[in-house]
Design a protein around this motif. Structure first.
Motif, PDB file in Angstrom:
ATOM      1  N   ILE A  80     -43.072 -43.011 -67.807  1.00  0.00           N
ATOM      2  CA  ILE A  80     -42.396 -43.216 -69.084  1.00  0.00           C
ATOM      3  C   ILE A  80     -42.276 -41.677 -69.693  1.00  0.00           C
ATOM      4  O   ILE A  80     -41.072 -41.507 -70.293  1.00  0.00           O
ATOM      5  CB  ILE A  80     -43.233 -43.989 -69.978  1.00  0.00           C
ATOM      6  N   GLY A  81     -42.684 -40.752 -69.385  1.00  0.00           N
ATOM      7  CA  GLY A  81     -42.413 -39.353 -69.678  1.00  0.00           C
ATOM      8  C   GLY A  81     -41.219 -39.030 -68.877  1.00  0.00           C
ATOM      9  O   GLY A  81     -40.264 -38.016 -69.591  1.00  0.00           O
ATOM     10  N   GLY A  82     -40.949 -39.492 -67.685  1.00  0.00           N
ATOM     11  CA  GLY A  82     -39.747 -39.141 -67.003  1.00  0.00           C
ATOM     12  C   GLY A  82     -38.513 -39.702 -67.781  1.00  0.00           C
ATOM     13  O   GLY A  82     -37.437 -38.999 -67.755  1.00  0.00           O
ATOM     14  N   PHE A  83     -38.807 -40.821 -68.058  1.00  0.00           N
ATOM     15  CA  PHE A  83     -37.612 -41.710 -69.104  1.00  0.00           C
ATOM     16  C   PHE A  83     -37.464 -40.856 -70.193  1.00  0.00           C
ATOM     17  O   PHE A  83     -36.259 -40.755 -70.712  1.00  0.00           O
ATOM     18  CB  PHE A  83     -38.314 -43.031 -69.478  1.00  0.00           C
ATOM     19  N   GLY A  84     -38.347 -40.493 -70.661  1.00  0.00           N
ATOM     20  CA  GLY A  84     -38.409 -39.424 -72.043  1.00  0.00           C
ATOM     21  C   GLY A  84     -37.403 -38.301 -71.820  1.00  0.00           C
ATOM     22  O   GLY A  84     -36.524 -37.763 -72.480  1.00  0.00           O
ATOM     23  N   ILE A  85     -37.707 -37.741 -70.523  1.00  0.00           N
ATOM     24  CA  ILE A  85     -36.950 -36.458 -70.023  1.00  0.00           C
ATOM     25  C   ILE A  85     -35.353 -36.917 -70.295  1.00  0.00           C
ATOM     26  O   ILE A  85     -34.660 -35.925 -70.406  1.00  0.00           O
ATOM     27  CB  ILE A  85     -37.463 -36.000 -68.801  1.00  0.00           C
ATOM     28  N   ILE A  87     -33.921 -39.117 -71.667  1.00  0.00           N
ATOM     29  CA  ILE A  87     -33.471 -39.411 -73.325  1.00  0.00           C
ATOM     30  C   ILE A  87     -33.070 -38.017 -73.765  1.00  0.00           C
ATOM     31  O   ILE A  87     -32.220 -37.920 -74.437  1.00  0.00           O
ATOM     32  CB  ILE A  87     -34.484 -39.944 -74.086  1.00  0.00           C
ATOM     33  N   GLU A  88     -34.036 -36.879 -73.652  1.00  0.00           N
ATOM     34  CA  GLU A  88     -33.799 -35.614 -74.409  1.00  0.00           C
ATOM     35  C   GLU A  88     -32.592 -34.982 -73.559  1.00  0.00           C
ATOM     36  O   GLU A  88     -31.725 -34.461 -74.244  1.00  0.00           O
ATOM     37  CB  GLU A  88     -35.076 -34.860 -74.156  1.00  0.00           C
ATOM     38  N   ARG A  89     -32.579 -34.921 -72.409  1.00  0.00           N
ATOM     39  CA  ARG A  89     -31.468 -34.528 -71.392  1.00  0.00           C
ATOM     40  C   ARG A  89     -29.969 -35.006 -71.815  1.00  0.00           C
ATOM     41  O   ARG A  89     -28.909 -34.258 -71.991  1.00  0.00           O
ATOM     42  CB  ARG A  89     -31.683 -34.552 -70.060  1.00  0.00           C
ATOM     43  N   TYR A  90     -29.999 -36.239 -71.869  1.00  0.00           N
ATOM     44  CA  TYR A  90     -28.512 -36.741 -71.929  1.00  0.00           C
ATOM     45  C   TYR A  90     -28.100 -37.446 -73.560  1.00  0.00           C
ATOM     46  O   TYR A  90     -27.020 -37.703 -73.621  1.00  0.00           O
ATOM     47  CB  TYR A  90     -28.399 -37.999 -70.911  1.00  0.00           C
ATOM     48  N   LEU A  91     -29.114 -37.387 -74.000  1.00  0.00           N
ATOM     49  CA  LEU A  91     -28.900 -37.986 -75.616  1.00  0.00           C
ATOM     50  C   LEU A  91     -29.219 -36.829 -76.600  1.00  0.00           C
ATOM     51  O   LEU A  91     -28.363 -36.544 -77.562  1.00  0.00           O
ATOM     52  CB  LEU A  91     -29.734 -39.343 -75.909  1.00  0.00           C
ATOM     53  N   LEU A  92     -30.608 -36.631 -76.963  1.00  0.00           N
ATOM     54  CA  LEU A  92     -30.752 -35.823 -77.820  1.00  0.00           C
ATOM     55  C   LEU A  92     -30.253 -34.515 -77.702  1.00  0.00           C
ATOM     56  O   LEU A  92     -30.084 -33.754 -78.729  1.00  0.00           O
ATOM     57  CB  LEU A  92     -32.471 -35.729 -77.901  1.00  0.00           C
ATOM     58  N   ARG A  93     -30.100 -33.844 -76.821  1.00  0.00           N
ATOM     59  CA  ARG A  93     -29.414 -32.512 -76.566  1.00  0.00           C
ATOM     60  C   ARG A  93     -28.199 -32.484 -77.154  1.00  0.00           C
ATOM     61  O   ARG A  93     -27.728 -31.480 -77.650  1.00  0.00           O
ATOM     62  CB  ARG A  93     -29.662 -31.936 -74.967  1.00  0.00           C
ATOM     63  N   ARG A  94     -27.371 -33.358 -77.339  1.00  0.00           N
ATOM     64  CA  ARG A  94     -26.087 -33.489 -77.637  1.00  0.00           C
ATOM     65  C   ARG A  94     -26.063 -33.236 -79.067  1.00  0.00           C
ATOM     66  O   ARG A  94     -25.074 -33.015 -79.551  1.00  0.00           O
ATOM     67  CB  ARG A  94     -25.520 -34.960 -77.080  1.00  0.00           C
ATOM     68  N   ILE A  95     -27.318 -33.553 -79.799  1.00  0.00           N
ATOM     69  CA  ILE A  95     -27.302 -33.605 -81.306  1.00  0.00           C
ATOM     70  C   ILE A  95     -28.226 -32.447 -81.590  1.00  0.00           C
ATOM     71  O   ILE A  95     -28.819 -32.609 -82.553  1.00  0.00           O
ATOM     72  CB  ILE A  95     -27.464 -34.802 -82.106  1.00  0.00           C
ATOM     73  N   VAL A 198     -37.958 -27.320 -73.945  1.00  0.00           N
ATOM     74  CA  VAL A 198     -37.619 -28.210 -74.672  1.00  0.00           C
ATOM     75  C   VAL A 198     -37.706 -29.804 -73.977  1.00  0.00           C
ATOM     76  O   VAL A 198     -38.548 -30.638 -74.407  1.00  0.00           O
ATOM     77  CB  VAL A 198     -36.318 -27.972 -75.297  1.00  0.00           C
ATOM     78  N   THR A 199     -37.083 -29.938 -72.943  1.00  0.00           N
ATOM     79  CA  THR A 199     -37.014 -31.100 -72.082  1.00  0.00           C
ATOM     80  C   THR A 199     -38.538 -31.522 -71.740  1.00  0.00           C
ATOM     81  O   THR A 199     -38.946 -32.735 -71.887  1.00  0.00           O
ATOM     82  CB  THR A 199     -36.116 -30.886 -70.922  1.00  0.00           C
ATOM     83  N   LEU A 200     -38.978 -30.691 -71.319  1.00  0.00           N
ATOM     84  CA  LEU A 200     -40.572 -30.922 -70.875  1.00  0.00           C
ATOM     85  C   LEU A 200     -41.498 -31.489 -72.040  1.00  0.00           C
ATOM     86  O   LEU A 200     -42.319 -32.195 -71.813  1.00  0.00           O
ATOM     87  CB  LEU A 200     -41.153 -29.795 -70.145  1.00  0.00           C
ATOM     88  N   THR A 201     -41.299 -30.621 -73.380  1.00  0.00           N
ATOM     89  CA  THR A 201     -42.042 -30.785 -74.233  1.00  0.00           C
ATOM     90  C   THR A 201     -41.819 -32.357 -74.837  1.00  0.00           C
ATOM     91  O   THR A 201     -42.946 -33.019 -75.182  1.00  0.00           O
ATOM     92  CB  THR A 201     -41.673 -30.082 -75.146  1.00  0.00           C
ATOM     93  N   TYR A 202     -40.584 -32.945 -74.755  1.00  0.00           N
ATOM     94  CA  TYR A 202     -40.373 -34.111 -75.187  1.00  0.00           C
ATOM     95  C   TYR A 202     -40.819 -35.115 -74.265  1.00  0.00           C
ATOM     96  O   TYR A 202     -41.553 -36.188 -74.635  1.00  0.00           O
ATOM     97  CB  TYR A 202     -38.897 -34.232 -75.454  1.00  0.00           C
ATOM     98  N   GLY A 203     -40.822 -34.737 -73.057  1.00  0.00           N
ATOM     99  CA  GLY A 203     -41.299 -35.504 -72.094  1.00  0.00           C
ATOM    100  C   GLY A 203     -42.988 -35.799 -72.129  1.00  0.00           C
ATOM    101  O   GLY A 203     -43.445 -36.993 -71.834  1.00  0.00           O
ATOM    102  N   TYR A 204     -43.395 -34.638 -72.585  1.00  0.00           N
ATOM    103  CA  TYR A 204     -45.018 -34.793 -72.675  1.00  0.00           C
ATOM    104  C   TYR A 204     -45.301 -35.774 -73.842  1.00  0.00           C
ATOM    105  O   TYR A 204     -46.393 -36.304 -73.857  1.00  0.00           O
ATOM    106  CB  TYR A 204     -45.620 -33.388 -72.700  1.00  0.00           C
ATOM    107  N   GLY A 205     -44.629 -35.329 -74.992  1.00  0.00           N
ATOM    108  CA  GLY A 205     -44.868 -36.288 -76.311  1.00  0.00           C
ATOM    109  C   GLY A 205     -44.810 -37.604 -75.933  1.00  0.00           C
ATOM    110  O   GLY A 205     -45.474 -38.389 -76.205  1.00  0.00           O
TER     111      GLY A 205
END
Length: 295
Positions: A80-85, A87-95, A198-205
């Motif tokens: 699930i952390g990988g799934f979060g990564i 999300i951050e890489r392809y969605l959240l980073r854009r905004i 940033v990506t790894l932090t979101y994945g860890y959360g």
């Protein structure tokens, strides 16, 4: 029989212990939210859905792949952390440069999509997840019977919480994370890969939410709505402790669990609303939260 304000001591101690168990969940889930907001300034409204995904990953892994509970404690957060990564890489980073509201709306939409998909696939009825053999049974404390699994839950949650606090507040990696969010251009000038941090932090959360989901699976029904039911309380805990405060999330989560336990003894009708009453009072007196920093 010893009485405290007309309540038997055994009842009071029992409710406090149950409150500590609930507070451990609040602390663990609030910690993931606090990390994501404190370091990335993202209000992660998908946190409850990611908690649910962790529980479902353990449930499906056991029933279809034979993955044990102990393996699920490691594999589910990684998955699930990988799934979060992603999300951050392809969605959240854009905004990333936009107002916080955009991140909240995006993650809220993601939560609705994830929960709706699981309702379509599995329905709203809950699934049971067996307690591992090693953690069956319990202890007679005199004032109550404490199941071994619930004792393990408290220990596991607190160890993960304080290990995370130590990593962020007392290690070089944690200093890189904090500096990277405060002055990313300077950190990149020193050769630090800030986007990766940033990506790894979101994945860890997100992984922390999934870990909490695995812990919850044997004692709560595994349902698509299990995260939504808990998320509002967890957000209130984060606000009370201070948005982005790591120690605030841990201490406030435990304290709210204990306060809920006491409220169930002396005024049960207010147990479900006490956290929100406390939030209102804290916001009126100290808008940044108990452990937060004033803007």
């Amino acid at each position: 029989m010893t009485l405290i304000l007309g309540v038997p001591l055994s009842v009071l101690l029992g409710q406090l212990l149950l409150g500590l168990i609930n507070g451990s969940f609040y602390a663990l889930l609030s910690l993931g939210l606090a990390i994501i907001f404190g370091l990335l300034r993202i209000i992660n409204f998908a946190h409850g859905a990611q908690y649910m995904l962790g529980a479902f990953a353990a449930f499906l892994g056991l029933n279809y792949l034979g993955v044990s509970y102990w393996a699920a404690l490691i594999l589910s957060p990684l998955l699930i952390g990988g799934f979060g990564i992603l999300i951050e890489r392809y969605l959240l980073r854009r905004i990333a440069g936009e107002d916080h509201l955009y991140g909240l709306l995006l993650t809220f939409g993601l939560a609705l999509i994830i929960e709706g998909s699981f309702v379509k696939l599995f329905g709203m009825s809950g699934f049971s997840y067996p307690i591992p053999d090693l953690l069956k049974g319990g202890y007679n404390l005199g004032f109550m019977f404490l199941p071994t699994y619930r004792a393990w839950l408290v220990v596991a949650a607190l160890v993960v919480c304080f290990a995370t606090w130590y990593m962020i507040e007392r290690t070089r990696l944690g200093s890189y994370l904090r500096a990277g969010t405060e002055n990313p251009k300077l950190m990149q000038a020193f050769g630090i890969n800030v986007p990766l941090l940033v990506t790894l932090t979101y994945g860890y959360g997100v992984a922390l939410a999934a870990f909490a989901g695995v812990l919850a699976a044997p004692i709560y029904a595994v349902t698509p709505g299990m995260g939504a039911n808990l998320l509002i309380v967890v957000f209130a805990v984060v606000v009370i402790g201070g948005m982005g405060s790591i120690m605030g999330a841990i201490v406030t989560g435990l304290a709210i669990g204990l306060i809920e336990g006491l409220t169930k003894v002396f005024y049960p009708e207010a147990a479900n609303t006490m956290v929100f009453l406390i939030m209102v009072v804290v916001l009126l007196i100290r808008p940044a939260g108990l452990f937060g920093k004033e803007a």
